[in-house]
Design an enzyme around this catalytic site. Structure first.
Site, PDB file in Angstrom:
ATOM      1  N   TYR A 157      -2.751  -0.467  10.481  1.00  0.00           N
ATOM      2  CA  TYR A 157      -2.634  -1.080   9.154  1.00  0.00           C
ATOM      3  C   TYR A 157      -1.310  -0.714   8.508  1.00  0.00           C
ATOM      4  CZ  TYR A 157      -3.429  -1.655   4.117  1.00  0.00           C
ATOM      5  OH  TYR A 157      -3.307  -1.980   2.787  1.00  0.00           O
ATOM      6  N   SER A 211       0.824  -1.203   0.000  1.00  0.00           N
ATOM      7  CA  SER A 211       0.000   0.000   0.000  1.00  0.00           C
ATOM      8  C   SER A 211       0.855   1.249   0.000  1.00  0.00           C
ATOM      9  CB  SER A 211      -0.896  -0.007   1.247  1.00  0.00           C
ATOM     10  OG  SER A 211      -1.472   1.260   1.476  1.00  0.00           O
TER      11      SER A 211
END
Length: 294
Positions: free
Chosen positions: A192, A179
């Protein structure tokens, strides 16, 4: 520009004009089927998180060009995804795996090696995301543990046996689907981002060792992808982003070109700016939070 594989829409974004999405690095351009076929036809390709979203679309693309796709996922959807691979003309094997259990992940890797052989490509795609500001998980440390398990510890446990055989064969390619949050601050996604950054730090340090042993490594830092995982954050519904097909096209680009990193330009630039002026970046994001714009 990528061509659409059987049974999918053409790669793209969320409905924003293609020019804008291209400028933002969210257009999902990749190689055509012939180039992907030359890289994977007749070879074993492992895809984790293959029951839906990006992993499912990657598996179907690769099956359509002749790969033997090994699909790993936790839920029942992995069987349906494998049927789609077979209906596209490919061959598939499936394994149920819960990456929160590292011992089970390692055992699955050993079983997969025994039954399918050493993979040519491993796409570490499985992931879990929670958007939760600090105040909402002060008493929920189990959220942090779960994210670390799915996004870092479990994948590493799975990969160690696979990399043992790939380095012994002096061939193969490891692709991490990560990501852009590992590059730029992501308020609300601290747990996260930490879990994704942990895996990326591991791979960054490992990549030179793998290269010396004949194994390529690629990190893909995806921007927003409109999938079931991002859907609960309704504020993102109209934001520019990739579709699952567009993200799958980038994975195919990684397979063919084997770059060390695929990342939007703004994520790389943001990472450099944040590293050079971290206090200023904190103030900027803090101001956005106070104004309700983040």
């Amino acid at each position: 520009m990528s061509e659409a594989m059987p049974g999918e829409a053409a790669p793209g974004g969320s409905g924003w004009p293609i020019g804008i999405r291209a400028i933002l690095g969210m257009a999902g351009f990749g190689p055509g089927p012939d180039a992907v076929r030359a890289a994977v036809q007749g070879r074993v390709v492992v895809v984790t998180g293959a029951s839906r979203g990006v992993g499912e679309r990657v598996a179907i693309r690769l099956g359509a060009v002749g790969a033997h796709v090994v699909l790993l996922a936790r839920g029942d959807g992995v069987d349906a995804a494998a049927e789609q691979v077979r209906s596209s003309g490919g061959t598939a094997s499936t394994y149920r795996i819960d990456l929160r259990d590292p011992a089970a992940a390692r055992a699955t890797a050993e079983l997969m090696l025994a039954e399918c052989g050493t993979p040519a490509v491993v796409i570490s795609n499985a992931g879990h995301s929670i958007r939760r500001p600090l105040a909402q998980y002060l008493d929920r440390f189990h959220d942090v543990q779960r994210l670390m398990g799915v996004n870092a510890l479990g994948p590493i446990a799975l990969l160690l046996p696979l990399l043992r055989e790939m380095t012994a064969a002096r061939s193969g390619h490891l692709i991490s689907v990560s990501s852009a949050s590992v590059d730029v601050p992501s308020p609300g996604y601290s747990a996260y981002a930490a879990s994704k950054a942990a895996f990326e730090a591991w791979l960054r340090a490992l990549a030179p060792e793998l290269s010396a042993e004949g194994v390529a490594a690629t990190s893909i830092h995806l921007p927003l992808v409109h999938t079931a995982m991002s859907a609960p954050t309704t504020a993102y519904a109209r934001a520019p982003g990739l579709t699952a097909d567009g993200a799958a096209a980038l994975v195919c680009r990684a397979i063919v070109e084997k770059p060390r990193l695929i990342s939007p330009w703004w994520a790389r630039a943001g990472g450099l700016i944040g590293a050079a002026a971290p206090a200023a970046a904190d103030r900027l994001f803090g101001s956005a939070i106070l104004r309700g714009r983040w």
